[in-house]
Motif scaffolding. Structure first.
Motif, mmCIF file in Angstrom:
data_model
loop_
_atom_site.group_PDB
_atom_site.id
_atom_site.type_symbol
_atom_site.label_atom_id
_atom_site.label_comp_id
_atom_site.label_asym_id
_atom_site.label_seq_id
_atom_site.Cartn_x
_atom_site.Cartn_y
_atom_site.Cartn_z
ATOM 1 N N LEU A 161 0.814 -1.309 -0.055
ATOM 2 C CA LEU A 161 0.011 -0.053 0.112
ATOM 3 C C LEU A 161 1.045 1.212 -0.145
ATOM 4 O O LEU A 161 1.936 1.287 0.805
ATOM 5 N N GLN A 274 5.849 2.483 1.541
ATOM 6 C CA GLN A 274 4.770 1.750 1.490
ATOM 7 C C GLN A 274 4.797 0.730 2.671
ATOM 8 O O GLN A 274 5.791 0.343 3.427
ATOM 9 N N LEU A 298 -5.036 5.806 4.082
ATOM 10 C CA LEU A 298 -5.265 4.438 3.952
ATOM 11 C C LEU A 298 -6.473 4.150 5.126
ATOM 12 O O LEU A 298 -6.164 3.471 6.121
ATOM 13 N N GLN A 302 -10.356 1.574 1.997
ATOM 14 C CA GLN A 302 -9.349 1.673 0.909
ATOM 15 C C GLN A 302 -8.588 0.134 1.024
ATOM 16 O O GLN A 302 -8.306 -0.369 -0.154
ATOM 17 N N VAL A 303 -8.141 -0.157 2.205
ATOM 18 C CA VAL A 303 -7.408 -1.262 2.414
ATOM 19 C C VAL A 303 -8.117 -2.536 1.839
ATOM 20 O O VAL A 303 -7.549 -3.378 1.120
ATOM 21 N N ALA A 306 -7.993 -2.760 -1.737
ATOM 22 C CA ALA A 306 -6.833 -3.032 -2.274
ATOM 23 C C ALA A 306 -6.596 -4.502 -2.078
ATOM 24 O O ALA A 306 -5.809 -5.253 -2.987
ATOM 25 N N ASN A 312 0.025 -5.607 -7.277
ATOM 26 C CA ASN A 312 0.414 -4.601 -6.596
ATOM 27 C C ASN A 312 0.365 -3.423 -7.644
ATOM 28 O O ASN A 312 0.088 -2.105 -7.309
ATOM 29 N N ILE A 315 -3.176 -2.117 -7.407
ATOM 30 C CA ILE A 315 -3.129 -1.447 -6.121
ATOM 31 C C ILE A 315 -2.568 0.051 -6.335
ATOM 32 O O ILE A 315 -3.438 1.133 -5.784
#
Length: 327
Positions: A161, A274, A298, A302-303, A306, A312, A315
């Motif tokens: 993230l 990240q 985050l 939102q997490v 993802a 990724n 993401i």
């Protein structure tokens, strides 16, 4: 097949095929682990490990696949326990974090202070190391969350993230010729910087670093005389006159009034910090909160979005319109 047997074979791999160290890590005996490994191999009808006499020298091709699946099963088992604990003890538990030294020293203290104010009954454990060490700790299940500043290519098998951007400063003593650029940092060039001995982060610590790219662009080979993974070590050797420091800007604080920091954001492209966790991990609510404290954009929603994405790259696209804070 028992879960404990899978834990044993994974820990043997984690300990570089050393059964004695695996036994010490798991607080059990070396003969006990060896016996359970043999029982598992007998049940499966194949060898997981290649041996030279009594010594393990590697994994068989089938063993590599088994270890990969065993890691996933152990994560699932840990997640099952986490689901139960979330119901029975929602504000208690353990949070294990791996972080580079600079993040641990200059960013995490405020985050941890905020987290402990809300979750006083959650035990925090902080591991520090290089990106490779941090990745290994995450994939081995030794930590729940991993903070990485570069070398994100290592984390392809994890959820990664984007948190914030950071850049570098040039650090010198007040009597150094480069100190004159402190009030006009935009006048400092890579060519001028290349005239001096440099002290910076360990090469390989960040893969091909942005420092490499900046010097390569103008065809200069930097004279790196000392490298370290810790910004405080870089500052120490600048102080004794070993060379010019290049480090994260956040690491120069009011406590470093004896050193001059020259903003070098025009010389090097910004890097991204990240935070990562293993795919399939059940995140406790306090883990979502920690991620949010570390990077406010985050949110739990939102997490979770993802977590549903396949890789990724997808993401990063999810957050491409998010204005990441610069630190």
């Amino acid at each position: 097949m028992k879960l404990q047997q899978l834990r044993y074979i994974v820990e043997i791999v984690n300990q570089n095929l050393n059964i004695t160290e695996a036994a010490e890590s798991l607080y059990t005996s070396q003969p006990g682990i060896s016996k359970q490994v043999r029982l598992l191999e007998s049940e499966l009808g194949i060898n997981i490990f290649e041996r030279n006499g009594k010594h393990i020298k590697g994994l068989t091709p089938a063993g590599e696949k088994i270890i990969s699946i065993a890691r996933e099963l152990l994560v699932k088992a840990q997640s099952i326990r986490a689901v139960a604990e979330e119901q029975t003890r929602p504000n208690s538990g353990v949070l294990r974090i791996a972080s580079p030294n600079t993040q641990a020293r200059y960013v995490l203290p405020k985050v941890i202070e905020q987290f402990k104010a809300k979750y006083p009954n959650v035990s925090l454990h902080l591991h520090q190391g290089s990106p490779t060490q941090i990745y290994d700790a995450l994939m081995a299940g030794e930590v729940d969350l991993a903070i990485t500043t570069e070398a994100q290519y290592l984390f392809e098998e994890a959820i990664l993230l984007p948190c914030y951007m950071w850049n570098r400063s040039v650090i010198v003593k007040p009597d150094h010729p480069l100190a004159k650029y402190a009030n006009q940092p935009h006048l400092l060039t890579v060519e001028e910087l290349g005239k001096y001995d440099l002290i910076t982060y360990t090469f390989g610590f960040t893969g091909q670093s942005d420092l490499d790219k900046a010097f390569n662009k103008v065809g200069i080979l930097p004279n790196i005389v000392f490298t370290a993974t810790d910004a405080d070590v870089i500052k120490t050797y600048v102080r004794i006159g070993l060379g010019v420091g290049i480090m994260a800007s956040m690491a120069h604080t009011e406590m470093d009034s004896d050193l001059v920091a020259i903003n070098a954001s025009h010389l090097f492209q910004s890097s991204m910090t990240q935070i990562a966790f293993k795919r399939g991990t059940f995140l406790r609510n306090y883990m979502y909160d920690f991620i949010n404290f570390f990077s406010p954009h985050l949110t739990k929603m939102q997490v979770e979005k993802a977590e549903q994405l396949r890789d990724n790259t997808a993401i990063l696209r999810l957050f491409e319109h998010t204005q990441l804070m610069e630190k």
